[in-house]
Write a protein that holds these residues in place. Structure first.
Motif, PDB file in Angstrom:
ATOM      1  N   LEU A  26     -23.156 -57.889   4.348  1.00 57.07           N
ATOM      2  CA  LEU A  26     -22.830 -58.633   3.154  1.00 57.07           C
ATOM      3  C   LEU A  26     -23.959 -59.158   2.884  1.00 57.07           C
ATOM      4  N   LEU A  27     -25.314 -59.526   3.623  1.00 57.81           N
ATOM      5  CA  LEU A  27     -26.409 -60.395   2.941  1.00 57.81           C
ATOM      6  C   LEU A  27     -27.090 -59.550   2.797  1.00 57.81           C
ATOM      7  N   GLY A  28     -27.125 -58.142   3.890  1.00 54.64           N
ATOM      8  CA  GLY A  28     -27.894 -56.960   3.428  1.00 54.64           C
ATOM      9  C   GLY A  28     -27.871 -56.420   1.423  1.00 54.64           C
ATOM     10  N   GLU A  29     -26.474 -56.106   1.532  1.00 53.25           N
ATOM     11  CA  GLU A  29     -25.619 -56.136   0.115  1.00 53.25           C
ATOM     12  C   GLU A  29     -26.005 -56.937  -1.445  1.00 53.25           C
ATOM     13  N   THR A  30     -26.111 -58.040  -0.330  1.00 54.16           N
ATOM     14  CA  THR A  30     -26.427 -59.407  -1.452  1.00 54.16           C
ATOM     15  C   THR A  30     -27.854 -59.445  -2.093  1.00 54.16           C
ATOM     16  N   VAL A  31     -28.782 -58.916  -1.084  1.00 57.31           N
ATOM     17  CA  VAL A  31     -30.520 -58.956  -1.486  1.00 57.31           C
ATOM     18  C   VAL A  31     -30.096 -57.208  -2.611  1.00 57.31           C
ATOM     19  N   ARG A  32     -29.703 -56.332  -2.106  1.00 63.38           N
ATOM     20  CA  ARG A  32     -29.989 -55.470  -2.567  1.00 63.38           C
ATOM     21  C   ARG A  32     -28.992 -55.236  -4.311  1.00 63.38           C
ATOM     22  N   ASP A  33     -28.526 -55.986  -4.350  1.00 60.50           N
ATOM     23  CA  ASP A  33     -27.665 -56.136  -5.540  1.00 60.50           C
ATOM     24  C   ASP A  33     -28.319 -57.573  -6.465  1.00 60.50           C
ATOM     25  N   LEU A  53     -23.989 -73.813 -19.048  1.00 60.62           N
ATOM     26  CA  LEU A  53     -22.590 -72.730 -19.307  1.00 60.62           C
ATOM     27  C   LEU A  53     -23.658 -71.533 -19.475  1.00 60.62           C
ATOM     28  N   ALA A  54     -24.704 -71.430 -20.322  1.00 62.26           N
ATOM     29  CA  ALA A  54     -25.471 -70.574 -20.842  1.00 62.26           C
ATOM     30  C   ALA A  54     -26.564 -69.880 -19.106  1.00 62.26           C
ATOM     31  N   ALA A  55     -26.028 -70.921 -18.254  1.00 62.02           N
ATOM     32  CA  ALA A  55     -26.774 -70.769 -17.091  1.00 62.02           C
ATOM     33  C   ALA A  55     -25.563 -68.903 -16.619  1.00 62.02           C
ATOM     34  N   ILE A  56     -24.461 -70.180 -16.590  1.00 61.61           N
ATOM     35  CA  ILE A  56     -23.026 -69.532 -15.917  1.00 61.61           C
ATOM     36  C   ILE A  56     -23.049 -67.786 -16.616  1.00 61.61           C
ATOM     37  N   LEU A  57     -23.719 -67.944 -18.571  1.00 59.43           N
ATOM     38  CA  LEU A  57     -23.277 -66.440 -18.128  1.00 59.43           C
ATOM     39  C   LEU A  57     -24.276 -65.550 -18.341  1.00 59.43           C
ATOM     40  N   THR A  58     -25.447 -66.358 -17.783  1.00 59.45           N
ATOM     41  CA  THR A  58     -25.999 -65.502 -17.754  1.00 59.45           C
ATOM     42  C   THR A  58     -26.029 -64.838 -16.211  1.00 59.45           C
ATOM     43  N   VAL A  59     -25.625 -65.690 -15.098  1.00 57.31           N
ATOM     44  CA  VAL A  59     -25.502 -64.749 -14.128  1.00 57.31           C
ATOM     45  C   VAL A  59     -24.019 -64.345 -13.861  1.00 57.31           C
ATOM     46  N   THR A  60     -23.306 -64.688 -15.005  1.00 53.02           N
ATOM     47  CA  THR A  60     -21.743 -63.385 -15.197  1.00 53.02           C
ATOM     48  C   THR A  60     -22.328 -62.065 -15.547  1.00 53.02           C
ATOM     49  N   THR A  61     -23.335 -62.436 -16.634  1.00 59.39           N
ATOM     50  CA  THR A  61     -24.173 -61.141 -17.702  1.00 59.39           C
ATOM     51  C   THR A  61     -24.702 -59.887 -15.538  1.00 59.39           C
ATOM     52  N   ALA A  62     -25.411 -61.349 -15.649  1.00 60.50           N
ATOM     53  CA  ALA A  62     -26.048 -60.248 -14.688  1.00 60.50           C
ATOM     54  C   ALA A  62     -25.072 -59.125 -13.211  1.00 60.50           C
ATOM     55  N   THR A  63     -24.217 -59.962 -13.196  1.00 64.10           N
ATOM     56  CA  THR A  63     -23.378 -59.258 -11.800  1.00 64.10           C
ATOM     57  C   THR A  63     -22.682 -58.517 -12.193  1.00 64.10           C
ATOM     58  N   THR A  64     -21.953 -59.203 -13.607  1.00 65.71           N
ATOM     59  CA  THR A  64     -21.473 -57.895 -13.940  1.00 65.71           C
ATOM     60  C   THR A  64     -22.680 -55.862 -14.172  1.00 65.71           C
ATOM     61  N   LEU A  65     -23.738 -56.470 -14.689  1.00 68.32           N
ATOM     62  CA  LEU A  65     -24.936 -55.393 -14.352  1.00 68.32           C
ATOM     63  C   LEU A  65     -24.504 -54.709 -13.054  1.00 68.32           C
ATOM     64  N   VAL A  66     -25.019 -55.432 -12.298  1.00 66.89           N
ATOM     65  CA  VAL A  66     -24.529 -55.304 -11.207  1.00 66.89           C
ATOM     66  C   VAL A  66     -23.754 -54.159 -10.447  1.00 66.89           C
ATOM     67  N   LEU A  67     -22.111 -54.548 -11.166  1.00 65.02           N
ATOM     68  CA  LEU A  67     -20.816 -54.192 -10.806  1.00 65.02           C
ATOM     69  C   LEU A  67     -20.906 -52.819 -11.062  1.00 65.02           C
ATOM     70  N   HIS A  68     -21.694 -53.188 -12.800  1.00 66.75           N
ATOM     71  CA  HIS A  68     -21.472 -51.432 -13.143  1.00 66.75           C
ATOM     72  C   HIS A  68     -22.189 -50.419 -12.641  1.00 66.75           C
ATOM     73  N   VAL A  69     -23.355 -50.826 -12.301  1.00 65.84           N
ATOM     74  CA  VAL A  69     -24.593 -49.792 -11.392  1.00 65.84           C
ATOM     75  C   VAL A  69     -23.909 -49.593  -9.775  1.00 65.84           C
TER      76      VAL A  69
END
Lengths: 224, 294
Positions: free
Chosen positions: B5-12, B181-197
């Motif tokens: 899980l940690l390895g995947e986190t760092v990769r993400d 709120l802006a930070a949450i949205l940016t983290v969400t965007t970053a995570t969504t990008l990772v989800l696509h990748v």
């Protein structure tokens, strides 16, 4: 191992109703090797997707490896899939990971202890004749080799049932025969196999029980 | 499994790339703004508390009462309610205090023909009665006593300070909230990008039988780590600003607010800010949606 009772699957696209499967019933016993064949669009892939619970049947009952697939809750689906190995026409290998890592990945996500992973990966690679290619990336492997890695990934889980959806669909005839031979060897070691192929020639070469689907209906069950 | 899980986190995190960095930066900004206003509000709050503690209402008496009348007078004042402490100051003590305060100029007092200072009663309002309304009521009641000539004291300016403190806290929450709120949205965007990748990986994970928890925990951890990193950076910059600005600001604080020393966030508040950062990030990671489960 696999039992279908009057299974039907209907897709609805607005007012359009597409009957992908209708009244399909059959049973594949433990240790059996069955071929599911029929022309493209006959419902082979849909049937396999129902077996590993990617889709839910519109009617009927399905039992797979002791699981009542129709009654399975979403949270229980991973348990069913742990008992099944799945191989597709495209090998679905992760491009940035070596053959070894691709197989190990499938084990690591299941929480297999690290010390068990290496022997199981090499055992699976040996079973598909690719021990020497463990460190190769998918791009460095031929299509046949990629399919063998996918098979090794499925085998490393030591599944009770192996489902294969057109595993030779993108391979030439000679390589296809090699891959089918591997399936045969795996079956001989005791794994139940249900293999879907549109090629009646390949199906007949395997000389196993053949279930023929046409327009979503099981029209023939021969050689059982 | 933990290692995986940690390895995947760092990769993400690596996959999130620049968007991930932006998310950390925005969390830093929002928490630094929040922390800055929090720091100001805390120190202002300390000043208000100190001033409330020092608050006195002084009732000047028309005439110095005979010694035997002092105790009954104090008793009557005490009965007015809302009083923490009372102290009677006779004419002699008042003069002595004045002399002490005049220091080298104290000789002037000796020139006076008689002691002009009135006797008084220093009233410390009760803690819960140190509000403008309660103090005004106390002053009114004291004025009604026949022995009292004049009453001085009030809490208006302390309350104004307290209002500033509340305003600062409110602005801090507002600015911090918008940035959060802006930070949450940016983290969400970053995570969504990772989800696509990692769509292909997630498909494999689901097909081999990984649970949704195993699939989603790295995304949650990715957000959490971004949040924590942002919080650490925010705290670092706050500490730096505090250390640099403190020597210049302290004399001003002492002069205007009577604060001898400004203080930084307490360890508990630091932990709260870190936790807030982690929560912001984790929430952003949780909100990210890619292809749904099978």
């Amino acid at each position: 191992m696999v039992q279908l009772q009057r299974v039907g699957k209907v897709y609805r696209l607005g007012p359009v109703r597409i009957q992908a499967l209708a009244d399909v019933s059959f049973r594949v016993g433990k240790g059996e090797f069955a071929i599911l064949t029929g022309p493209s669009g006959a419902g082979k892939t849909t049937l396999l997707r129902l077996l590993y619970r990617e889709e839910v049947p519109s009617e009927g009952e399905i039992q797979v490896a002791g699981f009542d697939v129709t009654a399975l809750r979403r949270a229980e689906v991973p348990m069913l899939r742990r008992a099944i190995g799945i191989v597709f026409q495209d090998a679905k290998l992760l491009p940035g990971r070596t053959a070894y890592e691709n197989i190990a990945f499938g084990l690591r996500v299941l929480g297999v202890p690290r010390r068990e992973i290496t022997p199981r990966v090499f055992q699976a690679l040996k079973a598909v004749g690719l021990s020497a290619r463990a460190q190769a990336l998918p791009a460095q492997l031929s299509l046949g080799e990629q399919q063998r890695v996918a098979l090794a990934r499925a085998l490393a889980k030591e599944p009770a049932l192996l489902l294969a959806d057109e595993p030779t669909g993108s391979l030439d005839e000679a390589v296809s025969l090699e891959v089918l031979d591997l399936f045969h060897q795996i079956w001989q070691r005791g794994t139940t196999i249900l293999l879907a192929t549109h090629s009646r020639t390949l199906a007949s070469q395997l000389k196993r029980r053949t279930l023929v689907l046409e327009s979503g209906r099981l029209v023939k069950d021969e050689g059982g | 499994m933990l290692g995986f899980l940690l390895g995947e986190t760092v990769r993400d995190l690596r996959r999130a790339g620049r968007v991930g960095v932006s998310a950390v930066f925005l969390i830093t900004l929002s928490l630094a703004a929040l922390g800055c206003f929090w720091l100001l509000s805390l120190n202002l709050g300390r000043a208000v508390a100190e001033w409330r503690e020092r608050l006195r209402v002084i009732a000047y008496l028309k005439a110095e009462p005979p010694p035997e009348a002092v105790a009954p007078l104090l008793k009557r004042i005490e009965a007015l309610g809302g009083i923490q402490r009372l102290r009677y100051v006779d004419k002699r003590e008042a003069l002595a205090t004045l002399k002490r305060e005049l220091g080298s100029q104290a000789g002037v007092v000796d020139q006076l023909p008689s002691n002009p200072l009135p006797a008084s009663v220093e009233v410390t309002p009760a803690r819960d009665a140190a509000t403008p309304e309660a103090t005004r009521a106390l002053v009114q009641r004291l004025m009604e006593l026949p022995e009292v000539e004049e009453v001085q004291g009030g809490t208006e300016w302390v309350e104004r300070l307290a209002q500033w403190q509340r305003l600062l806290g409110g602005i801090g929450l507002g600015v911090g909230g918008v940035l959060a709120l802006a930070a949450i949205l940016t983290v969400t965007t970053a995570t969504t990008l990772v989800l696509h990748v990692k769509r292909a990986e997630m498909e494999i994970m689901r097909l081999v039988g990984a649970t949704e928890a195993v699939i989603r925990v790295p995304l949650l951890l990715q957000g959490l780590l971004q949040g924590l990193l942002g919080a650490v950076m925010a705290l670092g910059s706050l500490w730096l600003a505090y250390t640099v600005a403190l020597p210049r600001l302290e004399p001003l604080l002492t002069l205007t607010l009577g604060l001898q020393r400004a203080s930084f966030l307490s360890p508990l508040e630091v932990v709260l800010l870190l936790g807030g950062g982690g929560l912001l990030g984790a929430f952003g990671g949780l909100l990210a949606r890619g292809r749904g489960p099978a």
